[in-house]
Design a protein around this motif. Structure first.
Motif, PDB file in Angstrom:
ATOM      1  N   ALA A 132      21.325  32.230  92.222  1.00 25.24           N
ATOM      2  CA  ALA A 132      20.293  32.690  93.157  1.00 25.24           C
ATOM      3  C   ALA A 132      20.938  33.358  94.367  1.00 25.24           C
ATOM      4  O   ALA A 132      20.422  34.345  94.891  1.00 25.24           O
ATOM      5  N   ALA A 133      22.083  32.849  94.795  1.00 28.45           N
ATOM      6  CA  ALA A 133      22.769  33.412  95.967  1.00 28.45           C
ATOM      7  C   ALA A 133      23.265  34.833  95.691  1.00 28.45           C
ATOM      8  O   ALA A 133      23.100  35.723  96.534  1.00 28.45           O
ATOM      9  N   THR A 134      23.864  35.061  94.526  1.00 25.84           N
ATOM     10  CA  THR A 134      24.358  36.410  94.229  1.00 25.84           C
ATOM     11  C   THR A 134      23.200  37.377  93.981  1.00 25.84           C
ATOM     12  O   THR A 134      23.279  38.543  94.350  1.00 25.84           O
ATOM     13  N   LEU A 135      22.116  36.862  93.380  1.00 18.67           N
ATOM     14  CA  LEU A 135      20.923  37.698  93.212  1.00 18.67           C
ATOM     15  C   LEU A 135      20.348  38.042  94.582  1.00 18.67           C
ATOM     16  O   LEU A 135      19.968  39.184  94.832  1.00 18.67           O
ATOM     17  N   GLY A 136      20.317  37.067  95.463  1.00 17.65           N
ATOM     18  CA  GLY A 136      19.834  37.312  96.831  1.00 17.65           C
ATOM     19  C   GLY A 136      20.685  38.328  97.554  1.00 17.65           C
ATOM     20  O   GLY A 136      20.165  39.174  98.300  1.00 17.65           O
ATOM     21  N   LYS A 137      21.977  38.281  97.352  1.00 19.89           N
ATOM     22  CA  LYS A 137      22.879  39.256  97.971  1.00 19.89           C
ATOM     23  C   LYS A 137      22.583  40.658  97.438  1.00 19.89           C
ATOM     24  O   LYS A 137      22.522  41.622  98.202  1.00 19.89           O
ATOM     25  N   TRP A 138      22.375  40.776  96.121  1.00 24.64           N
ATOM     26  CA  TRP A 138      22.053  42.071  95.511  1.00 24.64           C
ATOM     27  C   TRP A 138      20.743  42.609  96.071  1.00 24.64           C
ATOM     28  O   TRP A 138      20.659  43.767  96.462  1.00 24.64           O
ATOM     29  N   VAL A 139      19.721  41.747  96.131  1.00 27.76           N
ATOM     30  CA  VAL A 139      18.423  42.149  96.680  1.00 27.76           C
ATOM     31  C   VAL A 139      18.597  42.582  98.135  1.00 27.76           C
ATOM     32  O   VAL A 139      18.018  43.574  98.572  1.00 27.76           O
ATOM     33  N   GLY A 140      19.416  41.854  98.885  1.00 24.91           N
ATOM     34  CA  GLY A 140      19.669  42.179 100.292  1.00 24.91           C
ATOM     35  C   GLY A 140      20.324  43.538 100.477  1.00 24.91           C
ATOM     36  O   GLY A 140      20.147  44.180 101.515  1.00 24.91           O
ATOM     37  N   GLN A 141      21.063  43.987  99.493  1.00 26.83           N
ATOM     38  CA  GLN A 141      21.690  45.310  99.556  1.00 26.83           C
ATOM     39  C   GLN A 141      20.722  46.410  99.110  1.00 26.83           C
ATOM     40  O   GLN A 141      20.697  47.501  99.677  1.00 26.83           O
ATOM     41  N   VAL A 142      19.925  46.125  98.091  1.00 26.09           N
ATOM     42  CA  VAL A 142      19.045  47.123  97.484  1.00 26.09           C
ATOM     43  C   VAL A 142      17.807  47.393  98.341  1.00 26.09           C
ATOM     44  O   VAL A 142      17.402  48.547  98.522  1.00 26.09           O
TER      45      VAL A 142
END
Length: 181
Positions: A87-97
């Motif tokens: 969830a943390a890495t997905l959140g990081k990706w969403v935070g960039q996109v």
């Protein structure tokens, strides 16, 4: 399955409406549910990733672009899924996109608004010798008269009626010898 992905308002609908505050809240809800209820399930992370990715791709395509055009090839590359294992890495990706997507949408809106006002101005110039009205401009633009007026004011900072009056005065001055404005 992830409840927050599939309960209204759905992410694709939020993206179409451009409700960026609600879009952020939806992402937070999905990531929170993922962290709390499914933190050990890589399948749920993958489900969330593909739900989000397909929603963003569909949004980009409806606007005549590819997701890579908006967020960059590296962030749009589906093979990047291997990086979204928690969830943390997905959140990081969403935070960039998400900021890239929002910025692109704002630029497109400004560009559309500018193009619409240019069409209005061209119509006004072409029909200046006639009795031009807000309704005539709105009919030409296939918009509501109030929307036409607001759009013009937002883009130019001046009222549409003032603009028409100024152009008519300039045209009259050109027709009268020795008159300058």
């Amino acid at each position: 399955s992830l409840q927050k992905c599939y309960e209204p308002p759905l992410l694709p609908h939020l993206l179409e409406s451009g409700s960026w505050k609600q879009i952020n809240e939806k992402f937070e809800q999905i990531l929170k549910e993922l962290s709390l209820a499914h933190s050990q399930s890589q399948e749920h992370v993958i489900e969330a990733f593909f739900y989000i990715y397909s929603s963003l791709s569909a949004y980009a395509h409806k606007n005549g672009r590819s997701l890579a055009d908006i967020v960059g090839a590296s962030l749009a590359d589906v093979t990047g899924l291997s990086q979204c294992t928690t969830a943390a890495t997905l959140g990081k990706w969403v935070g960039q996109v998400l900021p890239l997507l929002e910025s692109s949408a704002e630029q497109a809106t400004r560009s559309d608004r500018s193009a619409a006002v240019s069409r209005m101005k061209r119509f006004i110039r072409d029909h200046l010798s006639q009795d031009i009205s807000l309704q005539a401009i709105a009919d030409h633009m296939y918009m509501h008269p109030v929307h036409v007026s607001r759009l013009f004011k937002m883009e130019t900072g001046s009222n549409l009626s003032d603009y028409v009056l100024r152009l008519k005065m300039e045209q009259a001055a050109e027709l009268l010898p020795g008159v300058e404005l």
